[in-house]
Design a protein around this motif. Structure first.
Motif, PDB file in Angstrom:
ATOM      1  N   GLY A   1      17.805  31.830  53.960  1.00 22.98           N
ATOM      2  CA  GLY A   1      18.356  30.383  53.599  1.00 22.98           C
ATOM      3  C   GLY A   1      17.145  29.707  52.812  1.00 22.98           C
ATOM      4  N   VAL A   2      16.198  29.623  53.590  1.00 25.98           N
ATOM      5  CA  VAL A   2      14.849  29.018  53.073  1.00 25.98           C
ATOM      6  C   VAL A   2      14.680  29.576  52.000  1.00 25.98           C
ATOM      7  N   GLU A   3      14.487  30.963  51.932  1.00 26.88           N
ATOM      8  CA  GLU A   3      13.906  31.718  50.621  1.00 26.88           C
ATOM      9  C   GLU A   3      14.719  31.377  49.412  1.00 26.88           C
ATOM     10  N   LEU A   4      16.366  31.566  49.556  1.00 32.96           N
ATOM     11  CA  LEU A   4      16.991  31.053  48.534  1.00 32.96           C
ATOM     12  C   LEU A   4      16.910  29.715  47.883  1.00 32.96           C
ATOM     13  N   MET A   5      16.818  28.683  49.037  1.00 35.47           N
ATOM     14  CA  MET A   5      16.416  27.198  48.386  1.00 35.47           C
ATOM     15  C   MET A   5      15.292  27.387  47.746  1.00 35.47           C
ATOM     16  N   ASP A   6      14.260  27.959  48.189  1.00 37.91           N
ATOM     17  CA  ASP A   6      12.999  27.610  47.570  1.00 37.91           C
ATOM     18  C   ASP A   6      13.102  28.267  46.124  1.00 37.91           C
ATOM     19  N   ALA A   7      13.622  29.555  46.075  1.00 35.45           N
ATOM     20  CA  ALA A   7      13.677  30.111  44.819  1.00 35.45           C
ATOM     21  C   ALA A   7      14.467  29.429  43.799  1.00 35.45           C
ATOM     22  N   ALA A   8      15.689  28.970  44.167  1.00 35.63           N
ATOM     23  CA  ALA A   8      16.359  28.024  43.325  1.00 35.63           C
ATOM     24  C   ALA A   8      15.561  26.520  42.826  1.00 35.63           C
ATOM     25  N   LEU A   9      15.246  26.188  43.759  1.00 41.63           N
ATOM     26  CA  LEU A   9      14.496  24.730  43.266  1.00 41.63           C
ATOM     27  C   LEU A   9      13.372  25.143  42.655  1.00 41.63           C
ATOM     28  N   THR A  10      12.537  26.274  42.782  1.00 41.27           N
ATOM     29  CA  THR A  10      11.330  26.349  42.076  1.00 41.27           C
ATOM     30  C   THR A  10      11.515  26.549  40.671  1.00 41.27           C
ATOM     31  N   GLU A  11      12.868  27.489  40.371  1.00 42.19           N
ATOM     32  CA  GLU A  11      13.112  27.813  39.207  1.00 42.19           C
ATOM     33  C   GLU A  11      13.815  26.515  38.467  1.00 42.19           C
ATOM     34  N   ALA A  12      14.419  25.470  39.137  1.00 41.57           N
ATOM     35  CA  ALA A  12      14.910  24.356  38.442  1.00 41.57           C
ATOM     36  C   ALA A  12      13.474  23.373  38.239  1.00 41.57           C
ATOM     37  N   GLY A  13      12.430  23.641  38.613  1.00 44.71           N
ATOM     38  CA  GLY A  13      11.243  22.905  38.389  1.00 44.71           C
ATOM     39  C   GLY A  13      11.418  21.683  39.217  1.00 44.71           C
TER      40      GLY A  13
END
Length: 429
Positions: free
Chosen positions: A158-170
């Motif tokens: 879950g942490v990995e998915l959150m981090d990936a999405a938030l990083t992509e969103a800037g």
């Protein structure tokens, strides 16, 4: 969204036109604004309302709001009542007006509703791994520096998915998360062991887009819950916060979030949270009970902690569903025009409480009348020999489970004890 915008959104609710979307309202009110209808102060029983119609008691609603405000303050708890119960922004703001820290919610749609009405502090009592929702959350946080948001996390994935999405969103601001401790084997969400919780916390620490804000969980999922088991789990939750603090996991925070508390065990939460030792930072002890706002005549009347601590006060059931007898085929049976589309039935059937005769006679107890079943649009009434019930009579039903009562009605009259309707509550499910 700024508080001013939320105030404007609330004001716009009053300008909404009464039309076919809203059940139970007077047919001749079509085309009026809600504000115009409210100003007429119609009577629920003589003002043209059509059955079935769900109503909230103005006096009991205010009593419940004030009681939980007092309870939380007495026990040193911050309060973020669960908004999924009502999904009514008007009630959210009344709860905040009665001292609530913010509003708890369960899914992203509910967050967007709350934000549209200016709610500035939201606790999402759920995991959030949907990339589209995380992109919108990042935008909300970046646009409003005063917006406080906290959500659960319970897995490294879950942490990995959150981090990936938030990083992509800037994302410009990290999202605050609390590690959710599961309530036991077979319970709902939550990391199952303290070692699992530590692994999740390590993953959060390694993600620039997230910030570990504390720990949380839901004691209502403790298997075979009783006071001893619930308190034991709550002490595990407190111990987890203490261990994380000693390990330096909360460095840089202004406070540590420690959260629990449904509507059945908030007395245990208050007791155990009172035992929290001093940490390196202040602790926000956040209670999340939501069903209190309307309470009920069934499940929550049975399980409310106020039954165990009567000196603290008592909640009052604020809902009543009014339905009309449309058929009386035998002396043992009658049918009323409210069913599964109108009444909560997932925990208990409705309870026949009072009868208002169609001839205008005085209201009387529904002696000998019981709800034996529900069809989509009918209540099946079993009538004993002593029952006085005729076609055309109104029957007032008590309900069980607030969450599945609110969600069937988009606009709910709020009536004083004499039937005068003084407000209308808009819901968004």
């Amino acid at each position: 969204m700024a508080r001013d915008s939320g105030t404007e959104a609330l004001a716009e609710l009053a300008e909404e036109r009464v039309d076919h979307r809203f059940k139970g309202l007077p047919p001749d009110a079509a085309g009026l604004t809600v504000a115009e209808l409210t100003a007429q102060r119609r009577n629920l029983f003589t003002g043209g309302f059509a059955t079935p119609v769900l109503a909230l008691s103005a006096e009991r609603l205010e009593h419940n709001l004030a009681l939980m405000e007092t309870y939380a303050a007495r026990h040193g708890l911050a309060f973020a009542p669960h908004g999924k119960t009502s999904m009514a922004p008007q009630l959210f703001h009344r709860q905040i007006g009665h001292g609530a820290w913010g509003i708890t919610l369960a899914v992203p749609h509910q967050v967007w509703v709350a934000r549209a009405f200016g709610i500035g502090r939201i606790f999402l009592a759920n995991e959030l791994v949907d990339a589209a929702a995380l992109r919108r959350l990042a935008a909300e946080l970046d646009a409003d520096p005063d917006f406080r948001f906290v959500c659960y996390v319970d897995s490294v994935r879950g942490v990995e998915l959150m981090d990936a999405a938030l990083t992509e969103a800037g994302a410009g601001r990290p999202v605050d998360v609390v590690v959710e401790l599961g309530a036991g084997a077979g319970a709902r969400t939550g990391a199952r062991t303290e070692a699992d919780c530590a692994a999740v916390a390590d993953a959060v620490a390694a993600a620039d887009t997230l910030r570990l804000a504390g720990v949380a969980g839901y004691e209502g999922e403790v298997p075979d819950a009783d006071p001893e088991r619930v308190r034991a789990w709550l002490r595990r939750l407190v111990a987890l916060a203490v261990d994380f603090d000693r390990a330096g996991r909360f460095t840089g925070l202004a406070e540590v979030v420690l959260s629990a508390g449904g509507s059945a065990w908030f007395d245990a939460v208050a007791d155990v949270f009172a035992e929290v030792p001093d940490l390196s930072l202040p602790v926000l002890k956040l209670l999340r009970s939501g069903a209190y706002v309307s309470h009920d005549d069934g499940h929550y009347r049975e399980v409310t902690p106020f039954n165990r601590v009567p000196a603290e006060g008592a909640l009052e059931p604020a809902f009543r569903l009014w339905t009309q007898v449309v058929s009386r085929p035998t002396a043992e049976q009658a049918f009323a025009n409210a069913g599964k589309r109108d009444a909560a039935y997932d925990l208990d059937l409705p309870f026949a409480q009072v009868v208002r005769p169609s001839d205008g006679g005085p209201e009387r107890p529904a002696t000998g009348v019981a709800v034996s079943g529900l069809s989509d649009q009918h209540a099946w009434l079993r009538t004993a020999p002593e029952a006085e019930l005729e076609v055309g009579d109104w029957v007032g039903l008590g309900l069980s489970h607030p969450c599945t009562s609110f969600d069937k009605w988009q606009l709910i009259p709020v009536a004083e004890a004499d039937g005068t309707v003084v407000d209308y509550i808009r819901t968004f499910f």
